[in-house]
Design a protein around this motif. Structure first.
Motif, short mmCIF file in Angstrom:
data_model
loop_
_atom_site.label_atom_id
_atom_site.label_comp_id
_atom_site.label_asym_id
_atom_site.label_seq_id
_atom_site.Cartn_x
_atom_site.Cartn_y
_atom_site.Cartn_z
N SER A 139 64.42 52.91 -40.74
CA SER A 139 63.66 54.08 -40.25
C SER A 139 63.68 55.10 -41.41
O SER A 139 64.46 54.71 -42.60
CB SER A 139 64.00 54.59 -39.02
N ARG A 140 62.90 55.97 -41.33
CA ARG A 140 62.84 57.18 -42.42
C ARG A 140 63.18 58.35 -41.84
O ARG A 140 62.71 58.52 -40.64
CB ARG A 140 61.57 57.01 -43.26
N ARG A 141 63.76 59.38 -42.41
CA ARG A 141 63.88 60.76 -41.95
C ARG A 141 62.44 61.49 -42.13
O ARG A 141 61.48 60.85 -42.56
CB ARG A 141 65.04 61.38 -42.64
N GLY A 173 61.37 61.92 -45.57
CA GLY A 173 60.81 60.48 -46.02
C GLY A 173 62.04 59.63 -46.60
O GLY A 173 61.73 58.52 -47.16
N ARG A 174 63.20 60.28 -46.83
CA ARG A 174 64.62 59.54 -47.12
C ARG A 174 64.84 58.25 -46.08
O ARG A 174 64.81 58.45 -44.92
CB ARG A 174 65.68 60.50 -47.19
N PRO A 175 65.02 57.34 -46.57
CA PRO A 175 65.33 55.74 -45.98
C PRO A 175 66.87 56.22 -45.21
O PRO A 175 67.76 57.00 -45.50
CB PRO A 175 65.47 55.06 -47.17
N VAL A 176 66.99 55.53 -43.98
CA VAL A 176 67.95 55.35 -43.15
C VAL A 176 68.37 53.96 -43.14
O VAL A 176 67.37 52.97 -42.74
CB VAL A 176 67.64 55.86 -41.93
N TYR A 177 69.59 53.67 -43.44
CA TYR A 177 70.11 52.18 -43.53
C TYR A 177 71.10 52.16 -42.20
O TYR A 177 71.90 52.73 -42.11
CB TYR A 177 70.75 51.78 -44.58
N LEU A 237 65.82 41.28 -42.83
CA LEU A 237 64.98 42.10 -41.81
C LEU A 237 66.00 43.25 -41.33
O LEU A 237 67.29 42.93 -41.06
CB LEU A 237 64.45 41.40 -40.79
N SER A 238 65.65 44.43 -40.95
CA SER A 238 66.03 45.44 -40.34
C SER A 238 65.48 45.86 -39.29
O SER A 238 64.33 45.48 -39.04
CB SER A 238 66.49 46.73 -41.32
#
Length: 257
Positions: free
Chosen positions: A72-74, A77-81, A99-100
């Motif tokens: 997802s993204r915060r 816009g920063r990615p969340v892993y 895939l995530s």
């Protein structure tokens, strides 16, 4: 609880199989509910796979290193892993699918491995709505109890500096939290009871387990692993033992490879 096996994954080292990325707790049992959802599907579909264990603080670096997309993204816009992630080289070994996000993974597995479907015909929309409810409504009252317990249940190296932050000590506040949890379980039981004339009333689809049941049972296993005495001991007695019966329905798909 889980049974570790190697038989279904005993392929030669050159045979490509799916890799499921999971994060360990202090006990040998998998615990994270979103990852259990995917493990259930892999086991139900009898797909050969192996687990790669990644400690919590290594997740982002590991996923970036294999080119996994963010889950997802915060808001900025920063990615969340986050996990789960699967790597599937079986269809194209030179360009494996990575895939995530559990919902994306579930859709992928159902589309590309349609045997033993977890979405019976005509049920995909309603099951997706059910799983959204489990994630966004049903599980919400559990978070103040289970998140601190899960942090303390991580290996020592992965624990946050103050793993007891926001924990609920024994007493009225904790009992109130469990009462809010019970209200969600009672409501869900009242809905599932509508299936009592179709099958045994335990499964969301009536007769047999499906993705909806795996999403719910994943939450039960989270509680069983991280709060066996304070949580699971309560829940297994609620609603006439419905939840222990669901857990038993899913037992044969709890192997860990």
């Amino acid at each position: 609880m889980s049974r570790y096996h190697s038989s279904r994954s005993s392929h030669s080292s050159t045979t490509p199989i799916i890799t499921l990325y999971d994060t360990p707790g202090q006990s040998p049992q998998p615990w994270a509910p979103n990852i259990w959802r995917i493990r259930f599907i892999l086991n139900y579909k009898r797909l050969p796979y192996r687990t790669k264990w990644v400690e919590f603080q290594d997740i982002e670096a590991t996923l970036r290193s294999i080119g996994a997309p963010p889950s997802s993204r915060r808001s900025d816009g920063r990615p969340v892993y986050t996990l789960p992630v699967i790597v599937d080289p079986t269809r194209n070994p030179s360009h494996p699918e990575i895939l995530s996000n559990p919902n994306n993974i579930a859709e992928y597995l159902e589309t590309h491995y349609p045997a033993r479907p977890v979405f019976p015909d005509g049920s995909r929309a309603m099951q997706s709505l059910f799983v959204h409810y489990i994630q966004e409504v049903f599980a919400k009252p559990l978070l103040p109890i289970m998140v601190p317990l899960s942090a303390r249940g991580l290996p020592e190296r992965s624990q946050p500096p103050v793993s007891t932050a926001n924990s609920l000590p024994p007493g009225p506040q904790r009992e109130r939290a469990w009462q809010l949890v019970k209200e969600q379980f009672d409501f869900l039981a009242s809905i599932l009871d509508k299936n009592s004339g179709d099958g045994d009333g335990v499964c969301a689809m009536g007769h047999s387990v499906s993705y909806a049941d795996f999403a719910l049972c994943s939450v039960l296993l989270w509680i069983e692993n991280m709060a066996p005495h304070d949580g699971w001991a309560r829940i297994r007695e609620w609603n006439g033992g419905r939840w222990i019966r669901l857990r038993e329905k899913c037992r044969e798909y709890m192997d860990v490879y």
